[in-house]
Design a protein around this motif. Structure first.
Motif, mmCIF file in Angstrom:
data_model
loop_
_atom_site.group_PDB
_atom_site.id
_atom_site.type_symbol
_atom_site.label_atom_id
_atom_site.label_comp_id
_atom_site.label_asym_id
_atom_site.label_seq_id
_atom_site.Cartn_x
_atom_site.Cartn_y
_atom_site.Cartn_z
ATOM 1 N N LYS A 6 0.862 -1.177 0.000
ATOM 2 C CA LYS A 6 0.000 0.000 0.000
ATOM 3 C C LYS A 6 0.902 1.232 0.000
ATOM 4 O O LYS A 6 1.792 1.349 0.852
ATOM 5 C CB LYS A 6 -0.908 -0.008 1.233
ATOM 6 C CG LYS A 6 -1.890 1.121 1.247
ATOM 7 C CD LYS A 6 -2.908 0.924 2.353
ATOM 8 C CE LYS A 6 -3.966 2.008 2.256
ATOM 9 N NZ LYS A 6 -5.092 1.741 3.146
ATOM 10 N N HIS A 8 1.258 5.398 0.162
ATOM 11 C CA HIS A 8 0.570 6.532 0.769
ATOM 12 C C HIS A 8 1.078 7.853 0.197
ATOM 13 O O HIS A 8 2.234 7.977 -0.200
ATOM 14 C CB HIS A 8 0.770 6.513 2.289
ATOM 15 C CG HIS A 8 0.169 5.315 2.940
ATOM 16 N ND1 HIS A 8 -1.126 5.297 3.392
ATOM 17 C CD2 HIS A 8 0.666 4.071 3.188
ATOM 18 C CE1 HIS A 8 -1.397 4.109 3.909
ATOM 19 N NE2 HIS A 8 -0.315 3.349 3.790
ATOM 20 N N ALA A 9 0.178 8.825 0.201
ATOM 21 C CA ALA A 9 0.465 10.219 -0.169
ATOM 22 C C ALA A 9 1.139 10.293 -1.546
ATOM 23 O O ALA A 9 0.634 9.707 -2.501
ATOM 24 C CB ALA A 9 1.290 10.877 0.926
ATOM 25 N N ARG A 12 1.803 7.326 -4.208
ATOM 26 C CA ARG A 12 0.760 6.686 -5.019
ATOM 27 C C ARG A 12 1.026 6.795 -6.509
ATOM 28 O O ARG A 12 0.570 5.963 -7.285
ATOM 29 C CB ARG A 12 -0.602 7.282 -4.686
ATOM 30 C CG ARG A 12 -1.102 6.858 -3.335
ATOM 31 C CD ARG A 12 -2.530 7.339 -3.109
ATOM 32 N NE ARG A 12 -2.933 7.014 -1.766
ATOM 33 C CZ ARG A 12 -3.352 7.899 -0.876
ATOM 34 N NH1 ARG A 12 -3.459 9.178 -1.201
ATOM 35 N NH2 ARG A 12 -3.681 7.523 0.340
ATOM 36 N N ASP A 21 -7.218 0.830 -5.963
ATOM 37 C CA ASP A 21 -7.076 1.929 -5.008
ATOM 38 C C ASP A 21 -5.596 2.294 -4.863
ATOM 39 O O ASP A 21 -4.956 2.663 -5.819
ATOM 40 C CB ASP A 21 -7.717 1.582 -3.667
ATOM 41 C CG ASP A 21 -9.229 1.392 -3.790
ATOM 42 O OD1 ASP A 21 -9.851 2.164 -4.538
ATOM 43 O OD2 ASP A 21 -9.766 0.485 -3.141
ATOM 44 N N ASP A 22 -5.051 2.124 -3.688
ATOM 45 C CA ASP A 22 -3.652 2.469 -3.450
ATOM 46 C C ASP A 22 -2.827 1.229 -3.091
ATOM 47 O O ASP A 22 -1.797 1.324 -2.452
ATOM 48 C CB ASP A 22 -3.539 3.529 -2.360
ATOM 49 C CG ASP A 22 -4.270 3.144 -1.081
ATOM 50 O OD1 ASP A 22 -4.798 2.019 -1.018
ATOM 51 O OD2 ASP A 22 -4.310 3.959 -0.157
ATOM 52 N N THR A 23 -3.313 0.048 -3.504
ATOM 53 C CA THR A 23 -2.673 -1.216 -3.141
ATOM 54 C C THR A 23 -2.349 -2.047 -4.379
ATOM 55 O O THR A 23 -3.107 -2.061 -5.339
ATOM 56 C CB THR A 23 -3.602 -2.027 -2.212
ATOM 57 O OG1 THR A 23 -3.921 -1.228 -1.072
ATOM 58 C CG2 THR A 23 -2.939 -3.305 -1.735
ATOM 59 N N SER A 71 3.318 -1.242 3.944
ATOM 60 C CA SER A 71 2.864 0.122 3.687
ATOM 61 C C SER A 71 4.096 1.019 3.610
ATOM 62 O O SER A 71 4.992 0.936 4.464
ATOM 63 C CB SER A 71 1.959 0.624 4.804
ATOM 64 O OG SER A 71 0.760 -0.130 4.833
ATOM 65 N N PHE A 73 5.554 5.046 3.106
ATOM 66 C CA PHE A 73 5.214 6.441 3.297
ATOM 67 C C PHE A 73 6.377 7.320 2.854
ATOM 68 O O PHE A 73 7.545 6.962 3.068
ATOM 69 C CB PHE A 73 4.942 6.735 4.780
ATOM 70 C CG PHE A 73 3.786 5.976 5.348
ATOM 71 C CD1 PHE A 73 2.539 6.551 5.416
ATOM 72 C CD2 PHE A 73 3.957 4.686 5.837
ATOM 73 C CE1 PHE A 73 1.466 5.861 5.961
ATOM 74 C CE2 PHE A 73 2.895 3.983 6.379
ATOM 75 C CZ PHE A 73 1.646 4.574 6.434
#
Length: 79
Positions: A6, A8-9, A12, A21-23, A71, A73
């Motif tokens: 996944k 984030h921000a 993506r 989605d974001d995955t 995830s 970031f």
């Protein structure tokens, strides 16, 4: 082995076409590390600063076993 990633921000934008989605699910060789996930997605190393594996903060050198939720970031700022 497969891992679920996944982003984030601002990360993506590195999602491959067809990601939900974001995955995205990545197929990686046995012994792959969190840093290999970053490389497989073409994310510059200085853009991904925080990694969380199965809900726990992780080093980018951590070896994955398969089936993890990773995830990623970007650097975070606040104030």
């Amino acid at each position: 082995m497969q891992v679920h990633v996944k982003l984030h921000a601002s990360l993506r934008k590195y999602l491959p076409t067809g990601a939900l989605d974001d995955t995205v699910v990545l197929d990686l060789p046995p012994g792959a590390r969190v840093g290999d996930v970053v490389a497989a997605l073409g994310i510059p190393t200085n853009h991904a600063k925080i990694a969380v594996v199965n809900g726990q903060q992780s080093d980018f050198d951590a070896v994955l076993q398969g089936g993890e939720q990773v995830s990623l970031f970007p650097p975070l700022a606040g104030g």
